[in-house]
Design an enzyme around this catalytic site. Structure first.
Site, PDB file in Angstrom:
ATOM      1  CG  ASP A 297      -1.945  -1.157   1.171  1.00  0.00           C
ATOM      2  OD1 ASP A 297      -1.883  -1.972   0.237  1.00  0.00           O
ATOM      3  OD2 ASP A 297      -2.771  -1.262   2.104  1.00  0.00           O
TER       4      ASP A 297
ATOM      5  CG  ASP B  43      -6.565  -0.238   1.416  1.00  0.00           C
ATOM      6  OD1 ASP B  43      -6.908  -1.430   1.565  1.00  0.00           O
ATOM      7  OD2 ASP B  43      -6.928   0.684   2.177  1.00  0.00           O
TER       8      ASP B  43
ATOM      9  CG  HIS C 148     -11.195   0.548   0.445  1.00  0.00           C
ATOM     10  ND1 HIS C 148     -11.121  -0.790   0.780  1.00  0.00           N
ATOM     11  CD2 HIS C 148     -10.341   1.192   1.289  1.00  0.00           C
ATOM     12  CE1 HIS C 148     -10.259  -0.938   1.779  1.00  0.00           C
ATOM     13  NE2 HIS C 148      -9.765   0.238   2.104  1.00  0.00           N
TER      14      HIS C 148
ATOM     15  CG  HIS D 237      -8.554   4.867   3.094  1.00  0.00           C
ATOM     16  ND1 HIS D 237      -9.503   4.633   4.059  1.00  0.00           N
ATOM     17  CD2 HIS D 237      -7.999   3.653   2.834  1.00  0.00           C
ATOM     18  CE1 HIS D 237      -9.509   3.354   4.384  1.00  0.00           C
ATOM     19  NE2 HIS D 237      -8.614   2.728   3.653  1.00  0.00           N
TER      20      HIS D 237
ATOM     21  CE  LYS E   5      -3.949  -4.293   1.261  1.00  0.00           C
ATOM     22  NZ  LYS E   5      -4.786  -3.425   2.109  1.00  0.00           N
TER      23      LYS E   5
ATOM     24  CB  CYS F  97      -2.022  -2.969   5.235  1.00  0.00           C
ATOM     25  SG  CYS F  97      -3.764  -2.480   5.145  1.00  0.00           S
TER      26      CYS F  97
HETATM   27  C1  VGL Z   1      -4.573   0.544   5.832  1.00  0.00           C
HETATM   28  C2  VGL Z   1      -6.062   1.529   7.270  1.00  0.00           C
HETATM   29  C3  VGL Z   1      -7.082   1.323   6.367  1.00  0.00           C
HETATM   30  C4  VGL Z   1      -3.153   0.158   5.549  1.00  0.00           C
HETATM   31  C5  VGL Z   1      -5.583   0.322   4.919  1.00  0.00           C
HETATM   32  O1  VGL Z   1      -2.760   0.066   4.364  1.00  0.00           O
HETATM   33  O2  VGL Z   1      -2.403  -0.065   6.533  1.00  0.00           O
HETATM   34  N1  VGL Z   1      -4.827   1.134   7.008  1.00  0.00           N
HETATM   35  N2  VGL Z   1      -6.834   0.724   5.204  1.00  0.00           N
HETATM   36 ZN    ZN Z   2      -8.314   0.678   3.664  1.00  0.00          ZN
END
Ligand code: VGL
Ligand code: ZN
Length: 236
Positions: free
Chosen positions: A13, A53, A55, A98, A123, A173
């Protein structure tokens, strides 16, 4: 061969929304690890994977998708049921919006040398479940197959034995991905200099390290023997 060593690098990420100055969920110093990760990408890992990430707008982890008063980013929590078994639940922190698919915040940061990355894995696309791990959602009874990524499969296809995890965020993550990597049967390391945490306090860092250690994940240094072994592969 018992002592076969086939290391993979997983870059978790390293996206705009997790980096200053404009990220919606910016991790302090998040962008600063890019040069270190680019140097790692030059080592002879058999597989180099970046995760994103990724979403949908209605994702369960967005505070704005919940009702007052339990909808405060960073401080509110939500109880999420396994979509295939309401009796298995998981309590999860809520976040600002995010890494929404198709937005600039979801892009990998331009500092990352993606020309050296073999595979990008997305993901967190299933709006019903949180998915910190690049392998699967946190449910086990049963596993949420719809949310699982192809990461374990692609590591196995490449014959990977050892997994080195870097990126963001160390306490979410990166931690979940590393712990799942152990569960998938890989020897797993987190490279300390190549990750940063949402909560960068000493106390939180130690807690994460301890949880990883308990799960069989080893924290290592750039100058440690594990990466020396990777570097030595290009000499033979
Ligand atoms: C993450 C919070 C929400 C990360 C992803 O990549 O660590 N943290 N979504
Ligand atoms: Zn996330």
């Amino acid at each position: 061969m018992d002592n076969e060593f086939k290391p993979a690098l997983i870059i978790v990420d390293l996206q705009e929304d997790f980096c200053p100055p404009n990220g919606a969920l910016a991790v302090a110093e998040g962008r600063s690890i890019a040069p270190t990760i680019n140097n790692l990408l030059r080592l002879p890992f058999v597989k180099k994977i970046a995760t994103k990430d990724f979403h949908p707008p209605d994702h369960v982890s967005f505070a704005s998708n919940h009702l007052e008063p339990h909808n405060k980013p960073f401080t509110s929590f939500v109880t999420i049921p396994n979509p295939n078994n309401p009796n298995e639940t998981h309590t999860s922190r809520l976040w600002p919006i995010h890494c929404v698919q198709g937005t600039p915040g979801a892009e990998l940061i331009p500092e990352l040398n993606t020309s050296l990355v073999d595979l990008v894995i997305e993901k967190g696309q299933d709006s019903r479940v949180e998915m910190y791990s690049a392998f699967e959602a946190p449910f086990r009874h049963p596993i949420v197959k719809e949310a699982s990524s192809k990461l374990a499969q692609s590591l196995r296809e490449a014959g990977v034995t050892d997994v080195f995890v870097v990126g963001l965020a160390m306490d979410y993550c990166v931690q979940s991905t590393a712990i799942d990597a152990v569960a998938e049967g890989f020897k797993t390391y987190v490279i300390s200099e190549a990750t940063r945490a949402v909560d960068s306090s000493e106390q939180s860092w130690r807690k994460t390290e301890k949880e990883c250690d308990n799960a069989g994940v080893k924290f290592i240094a750039l100058a440690g023997e594990e990466l020396a072994k990777v570097r030595s592969m290009q000499d033979v």
